[in-house]
Design an enzyme around this catalytic site. Structure first.
Site, PDB file in Angstrom:
ATOM      1  N   ASP A 263       0.874  -1.165   0.000  1.00 55.70           N
ATOM      2  CA  ASP A 263       0.000   0.000   0.000  1.00 55.70           C
ATOM      3  C   ASP A 263       0.918   1.223   0.000  1.00 55.70           C
ATOM      4  O   ASP A 263       2.093   1.139   0.353  1.00 55.70           O
ATOM      5  CB  ASP A 263      -0.955  -0.003   1.204  1.00 55.70           C
ATOM      6  CG  ASP A 263      -2.143   0.924   0.958  1.00 55.70           C
ATOM      7  OD1 ASP A 263      -2.079   1.734   0.011  1.00 55.70           O
ATOM      8  OD2 ASP A 263      -3.142   0.858   1.705  1.00 55.70           O
TER       9      ASP A 263
HETATM   10  C1  BGC Z   1      -4.971   3.352   0.032  1.00 56.92           C
HETATM   11  C2  BGC Z   1      -5.051   2.365  -1.106  1.00 56.92           C
HETATM   12  C3  BGC Z   1      -4.872   3.083  -2.410  1.00 56.92           C
HETATM   13  C4  BGC Z   1      -3.528   3.802  -2.390  1.00 56.92           C
HETATM   14  C5  BGC Z   1      -3.213   4.546  -3.655  1.00 56.92           C
HETATM   15  C6  BGC Z   1      -3.731   4.228  -0.044  1.00 56.92           C
HETATM   16  O1  BGC Z   1      -3.840   5.269   0.856  1.00 56.92           O
HETATM   17  O2  BGC Z   1      -5.024   2.678   1.259  1.00 56.92           O
HETATM   18  O3  BGC Z   1      -6.279   1.702  -1.073  1.00 56.92           O
HETATM   19  O4  BGC Z   1      -4.981   2.197  -3.462  1.00 56.92           O
HETATM   20  O5  BGC Z   1      -3.530   4.734  -1.326  1.00 56.92           O
HETATM   21  O6  BGC Z   1      -3.994   5.670  -3.788  1.00 56.92           O
END
Ligand code: BGC
Length: 743
Positions: A263
């Site tokens: 993530d």
């Molecule tokens: C989120 C993810 C997301 C990623 C990219 C993170 O803060 O938890 O679900 O895909 O950011 O935007």
């Protein structure tokens, strides 16, 4: 025999090296593994490390020298995120990146319709393809543990069986476009507060029976080509480089061949990232939402620090090659897939799919005196009240925020659905008027300085003379109201909406409340409101879907993918005081004990006999379904046998409708404690007025298993079971006993 084999292999290798000179990795017709090996054999150490981490907010570099392209990711999971700057979160300012917003995944789950999930995946995959994206960051399949979780709207409810059945076709639909899904957030990311510092402590039974099955289905049945680690920790180790989850379970027990993506900002340690299964690092030094760190990519944990260790012999090449293989495989399946087509953006088909999914997922929670549907062909006076009737919802929510080509508001949708009616509007309450996320602005001016009393007085005055009143409220994806990186502060509706609803109920008997949310909300007015609709976040076609259902053009057919509790303290995590966990005295870590174990959602309410507001699996229709007597093909099952149960369901009303018939199973006596019952099958069937449809379920020992943590194995224990045919977790229509024999 052995000799022959050896000859064949060495011939193959020799042939392989001959072909290698011909760039097998570019040959679409060569087997994937051979292409991967060929590319790998040509890469320098620097190039190998190079493809394991980001080079911008959303893309990783390929290998320019070899003509291996970049990998482009995008959020996900309800539409294609607008473009941001190369390495900042700010908008890139494109004018060609407006998308169709599909209904939130809770709505999809509420449709209980795997064919809609396939349509969803296909359509959003086409949008991703059109925009040149290789990986769609979704679907989300974390289990609904608390109604406060700000991200429940991005997930598929409280039941692992339902979430598994719904995520697999979504994944297949996306990936048939040559776009990978990245199922997220693996795992135990069940609330947002302290999401980077929560250390989950959960027993293995709950882990295997509740929190893992949807992820397992996503990778083993759906074959999701990538998976995203979660921000939180398990066993004091971040999930983006967690040995147990990534090495032992995912790549070990499940034999996963795909790539593990971090993530954004979820990586914290080079050695752990190397050793514990992370393949592709994104977003380091951000919290995933705000503060970017420009040009830091060489310093990523899997960049120069990794290279350094390799050069010094402190990291092994076998582990490196394993990661590189996985990323190459991902690139070949997506970015380098020939003939994958071009996709399309904002096509009529995509809007139609969005509307269908919304229509299939809206849940009619209550309909006393058959207040709904509102007759469409009459010159009625309809009053629509509430900020959510006019507020655009697709902009908010965090990383799932979208810039849409269009979003039909509930008010506009209702006006369209009732062309003969005089539709009036009253604001009712003022909630969040900002309408901006990360530079995407709705352009709506929702400012209203009137006091709550003035707003209520206006709405009540108009309600008195209306034939029908439709209140559209709920949450709105602003911080603390179904939004990433924050949880809700309570179960109650915000902004004084309860008072507005009570006042409207007193002023007009024909009141329908439409709740827009991805979560359960408290409904202290439930008894005084005759009709209640769960309207989710429906995306671009919100107004159309709501108009379709309120007017009866579409007969509602969704059922709840999670329980609506009466009060927050009834929810297991809250009843046991274990929602956020306890902060450690000496460090910023919260230990969250999932002490309810396997008793999540209806498993808890059933077993502990706690009254619910609306149970899991509940949803009404404008028609009435009558369940006949089910029959079973046998009453005993052997270890390799099966039993078929068939139940006739008749539509006794005057309009066609779709019923979701559910199968729950009870293990009457077992060595380990089990919930009262568990969902093990469902079918959504369309039935014409007067028609009877036979619904059949096949039960095998698979559906009878529990996870025995002492043996670390799934066990179907011989003995007595019950099969329940049900219309919801609390509406059991018939129960059939059966037995699993020892042999
Ligand atoms: C989120 C993810 C997301 C990623 C990219 C993170 O803060 O938890 O679900 O895909 O950011 O935007």
């Amino acid at each position: 025999m052995n000799k022959l084999l050896i000859t064949v292999i060495s011939f193959g290798l020799a042939a392989g090296s001959l072909v290698a000179a011909e760039k097998v990795y570019l040959d679409q017709n060569a087997p994937l593994d051979q292409r991967v090996e060929d590319a790998l054999s040509r890469m320098t150490l620097e190039e190998k490390v190079g493809i394991l981490h980001a080079q911008s907010k959303f893309c990783s570099p390929g290998v320019k020298r070899l003509g291996i392209p970049e990998l482009w990711t995008t959020d996900g999971p309800h539409g294609i995120r607008p473009e941001v700057l190369w390495d900042e979160w700010d908008q890139a300012g494109w004018t060609s990146d407006s998308c169709v917003a599909f209904p939130a995944l809770t709505c999809l789950a509420a449709s209980w319709d795997p064919s809609l999930a396939l349509d969803y995946g296909k359509a959003i995959g086409e949008e991703a393809l059109y925009r040149g994206k290789d990986i769609l960051l979704g679907p989300g399949v974390n289990i609904y543990r608390t109604p406060l979780n700000g991200r429940n709207f991005e997930y598929m409810g409280e039941d692992p069986f339902l979430a598994s059945k719904m995520c697999v076709p979504y994944i297949k639909g996306v990936q048939q476009n040559g776009v990978a899904t990245c199922v997220k957030h693996f795992a135990l990311n069940n609330h947002e507060r302290n999401r980077h510092t929560t250390n989950v402590r959960v027993d293995d039974r709950a882990l295997y029976e509740i929190y893992l099955p949807a992820f397992k289905a996503a990778v083993t049945e759906g074959d999701s080509w990538s998976i995203m680690g979660a921000y939180n920790l398990y066993d004091n180790q971040h999930l983006c480089h967690n040995k147990r989850f990534l090495c032992d379970i995912l790549k070990g027990e499940w034999g996963y061949k795909g790539a593990v993506v971090s993530d954004w900002g979820g990586t914290h340690d080079t050695d752990e990232a190397i050793a514990n299964g992370l393949d592709l690092e994104f977003g380091s030094w951000t919290n995933g939402l705000s503060n970017g760190a420009s040009n830091a990519y060489d310093n990523y944990y899997l960049a120069l620090p990794y290279l350094q260790r390799l050069r010094e012999g402190k990291a092994d090449t076998a582990t490196l090659d394993d990661k590189v293989r996985r990323v190459l495989r991902l690139i070949f399946l997506t970015a380098m897939r020939e003939g994958k087509g071009f996709g399309s953006q904002c096509s009529d088909e995509h809007y139609a799919a969005a509307r269908e999914i919304g229509n299939g997922g809206i849940v009619l929670l209550k309909n006393d005196r058959r207040v709904l549907p509102i007759p469409a062909g009459k010159p009625l006076r309809i009053l629509v009240v509430g900020e959510n009737a006019v507020k655009m919802q697709t902009v908010g929510g965090g990383s799932s925020s979208l810039k849409v080509q269009r979003e039909v508001s509930p008010l506009d949708g209702i006006r369209e659905a009732f062309p003969m009616a005089q539709v009036e509007y009253a604001r009712g309450y003022v909630g969040d008027v900002t309408g901006e996320y990360n530079g995407v602005v709705t352009g709506q001016d929702l400012k209203d300085d009137r006091s709550p009393a003035q707003l209520i007085a206006e709405a009540v005055e108009k309600a008195k003379t209306a034939d029908y009143v439709v209140f559209v409220g709920g949450l709105n994806k602003s911080e603390g109201q179904d939004c990433e990186d924050s949880d809700r502060s309570g179960l109650e509706l915000p902004y004084g909406q309860d008072a507005v609803i009570e006042a409207l109920a007193a002023a007009n008997p024909n009141l329908a409340v439409v709740n827009i949310s991805g979560n359960a909300v408290a409904m202290p007015w439930v008894k005084s409101v005759p009709a209640i609709v769960q309207g989710w976040f429906l995306g671009s076609e919100t107004g159309h879907s709501l108009g379709d259902v309120l007017s009866g053009k579409v007969n509602p057919s969704g059922k709840l993918p999670f329980t609506f509790p009466v009060r927050l303290s009834d929810v297991p995590a809250h009843a046991l005081g274990d929602y956020l966990g306890k902060k450690r005295a000496d460090e910023e870590i919260y230990d969250a004990d999932y002490s309810e174990g396997i008793l999540v959602g209806y498993r808890w309410y059933d077993t502990r006999k706690v009254k619910t507001l609306f149970p899991f699996g509940h949803g009404l229709s404008y028609t009435t379904f009558e369940y006949g007597k089910p029959t079973a093909s046998a009453s005993k099952m052997t270890a390799d046998g099966e039993i078929e149960i068939t139940v006739p369901v008749t539509n006794r009303g005057s309009v066609a409708g779709k019923e979701i018939v559910q199968l729950y199973i009870t293990d009457v006596k077992s060595s380990l404690p089990r919930p009262v019952k568990e969902l093990k099958g469902f079918r959504k069937v369309e039935i014409q007025p007067g028609e009877t449809v036979n619904v059949t379920f096949t039960i095998t020992p698979e559906e009878l298993k529990y996870f025995d943590d002492s043996k670390h194995a799934w066990v179907a224990e011989p003995g007595k079971f019950k099969a329940h045919i049900a219309a919801s977790a609390e509406d059991i229509k018939a129960t059939l006993p059966f037995e699993l024999s020892g042999k």
